[in-house]
Design an enzyme around this catalytic site. Structure first.
Site, PDB file in Angstrom:
ATOM      1  N   HIS A   3       0.845  -1.208   0.000  1.00 26.90           N
ATOM      2  CA  HIS A   3       0.000   0.000   0.000  1.00 26.90           C
ATOM      3  C   HIS A   3       0.880   1.258   0.000  1.00 26.90           C
ATOM      4  CE1 HIS A   3      -3.194  -2.603   2.164  1.00 26.90           C
ATOM      5  NE2 HIS A   3      -3.725  -2.286   1.006  1.00 26.90           N
TER       6      HIS A   3
ATOM      7  N   LYS B  49     -15.677  -8.104   3.666  1.00 27.74           N
ATOM      8  CA  LYS B  49     -14.588  -8.404   4.604  1.00 27.74           C
ATOM      9  C   LYS B  49     -14.996  -8.031   6.026  1.00 27.74           C
ATOM     10  CE  LYS B  49     -11.042  -7.347   1.117  1.00 27.74           C
ATOM     11  NZ  LYS B  49      -9.919  -6.470   0.751  1.00 27.74           N
TER      12      LYS B  49
ATOM     13  N   ARG C 293      -1.914  -5.598  -8.866  1.00 27.08           N
ATOM     14  CA  ARG C 293      -0.795  -6.502  -8.609  1.00 27.08           C
ATOM     15  C   ARG C 293      -0.724  -7.578  -9.684  1.00 27.08           C
ATOM     16  NH1 ARG C 293      -2.985  -7.434  -2.723  1.00 27.08           N
ATOM     17  NH2 ARG C 293      -4.828  -6.994  -3.954  1.00 27.08           N
TER      18      ARG C 293
ATOM     19  N   SER D  57      -2.984  -7.694   2.604  1.00 28.52           N
ATOM     20  CA  SER D  57      -3.253  -7.590   4.041  1.00 28.52           C
ATOM     21  C   SER D  57      -3.671  -8.947   4.608  1.00 28.52           C
ATOM     22  CB  SER D  57      -4.377  -6.579   4.305  1.00 28.52           C
ATOM     23  OG  SER D  57      -4.013  -5.303   3.855  1.00 28.52           O
TER      24      SER D  57
HETATM   25  P1  ADP Z   1      -9.950  -3.221  -0.940  1.00 28.89           P
HETATM   26  O1  ADP Z   1     -10.771  -4.031   0.017  1.00 28.89           O
HETATM   27  O2  ADP Z   1     -10.594  -1.936  -1.348  1.00 28.89           O
HETATM   28  O3  ADP Z   1      -9.396  -3.999  -2.110  1.00 28.89           O
HETATM   29  P2  ADP Z   1      -7.257  -3.244   0.132  1.00 28.89           P
HETATM   30  O4  ADP Z   1      -6.763  -2.577   1.367  1.00 28.89           O
HETATM   31  O5  ADP Z   1      -7.156  -4.724   0.052  1.00 28.89           O
HETATM   32  O6  ADP Z   1      -8.731  -2.731  -0.048  1.00 28.89           O
HETATM   33  O7  ADP Z   1      -6.504  -2.621  -1.118  1.00 28.89           O
HETATM   34  C1  ADP Z   1      -6.598  -1.260  -1.434  1.00 28.89           C
HETATM   35  C2  ADP Z   1      -5.905  -1.022  -2.749  1.00 28.89           C
HETATM   36  O8  ADP Z   1      -4.506  -1.261  -2.611  1.00 28.89           O
HETATM   37  C3  ADP Z   1      -6.367  -1.959  -3.873  1.00 28.89           C
HETATM   38  O9  ADP Z   1      -6.356  -1.255  -5.093  1.00 28.89           O
HETATM   39  C4  ADP Z   1      -5.327  -3.038  -3.892  1.00 28.89           C
HETATM   40  O10 ADP Z   1      -5.198  -3.621  -5.172  1.00 28.89           O
HETATM   41  C5  ADP Z   1      -4.089  -2.244  -3.524  1.00 28.89           C
HETATM   42  N1  ADP Z   1      -3.095  -3.105  -2.902  1.00 28.89           N
HETATM   43  C6  ADP Z   1      -3.227  -3.937  -1.851  1.00 28.89           C
HETATM   44  N2  ADP Z   1      -2.076  -4.575  -1.583  1.00 28.89           N
HETATM   45  C7  ADP Z   1      -1.179  -4.141  -2.507  1.00 28.89           C
HETATM   46  C8  ADP Z   1       0.181  -4.459  -2.803  1.00 28.89           C
HETATM   47  N3  ADP Z   1       0.861  -5.370  -2.124  1.00 28.89           N
HETATM   48  N4  ADP Z   1       0.757  -3.823  -3.831  1.00 28.89           N
HETATM   49  C9  ADP Z   1       0.049  -2.925  -4.553  1.00 28.89           C
HETATM   50  N5  ADP Z   1      -1.225  -2.603  -4.353  1.00 28.89           N
HETATM   51  C10 ADP Z   1      -1.844  -3.199  -3.343  1.00 28.89           C
END
Ligand code: ADP
Length: 165
Positions: A19, A43, A92, A130
């Site tokens: 993130h 979630k 990703r 996460s």
């Molecule tokens: P959501 O439930 O909205 O997907 P997340 O917290 O899982 O929320 O992810 C928020 C954003 O960050 C999404 O666009 C996700 O693809 C991106 N993201 C999550 N982990 C990574 C990572 N390791 N590298 C790049 N982008 C990420």
């Protein structure tokens, strides 16, 4: 600059170095970024909205160009009428694409003033999420290099108090 607001929305449960990589890329393109922590209906989070907010603020060292907010409503409603905004999302792997495409199109239908911009992280974070971080902690694995120190501490505290889900 026509766009007024740049928003990085997500669940951030908890924030990872992946993130942060995306956030830093966004900050290289735009002066100010708002991180909007939302509720994903699919979630059930480990950290409360306020806990997630505090972890992000500490992880960015209270950078004044990063505003962190929590929001319980529909994301497109976070934007004021007529205001142009960009949503930043991370891409990703191919499996992210279908969900992200659907969401980007739907958000644009709900609010034509919103444009989604996708950024790709450094390849070391391609397989980081996460949920993976939460699972690794549960099984006492070493996650230090994937998350900020404050997040690691918060996860260990949850683990010790038996609140790891
Ligand atoms: P959501 O439930 O909205 O997907 P997340 O917290 O899982 O929320 O992810 C928020 C954003 O960050 C999404 O666009 C996700 O693809 C991106 N993201 C999550 N982990 C990574 C990572 N390791 N590298 C790049 N982008 C990420």
């Amino acid at each position: 600059m026509k766009v007024k607001r740049v928003i990085y929305p997500g669940t951030f449960d908890p924030i990872t170095n992946g993130h942060l990589d995306i956030l830093n890329r966004a900050l290289a393109l735009f002066k100010k970024v708002e991180v909007v922590i939302g509720q994903n209906p699919h979630k059930s989070p480990l950290f409360s909205l306020d806990e997630r907010k505090a972890l992000i603020e500490k992880s960015v060292n209270f950078n004044r160009y990063v505003k962190v907010v929590t929001y319980r409503g529909l994301l497109v409603d976070y934007i004021k009428k007529g205001e142009k905004a960009i949503f930043i999302r991370g891409l990703r792997v191919v499996s992210d694409f279908e969900y992200e495409l659907q969401m980007a199109i739907m958000n644009r239908k709900l609010n034509p003033n919103v444009e989604t911009v996708f950024l790709m992280p450094n390849e070391q974070y391609i397989f980081l999420s996460s949920s993976m971080v939460r699972d690794i902690v549960k099984f006492k694995g070493d996650i230090g290099r994937f998350i900020p120190g404050v997040v690691q501490q918060a996860l260990l505290d949850k683990y010790r108090s038996g609140n790891l889900g």
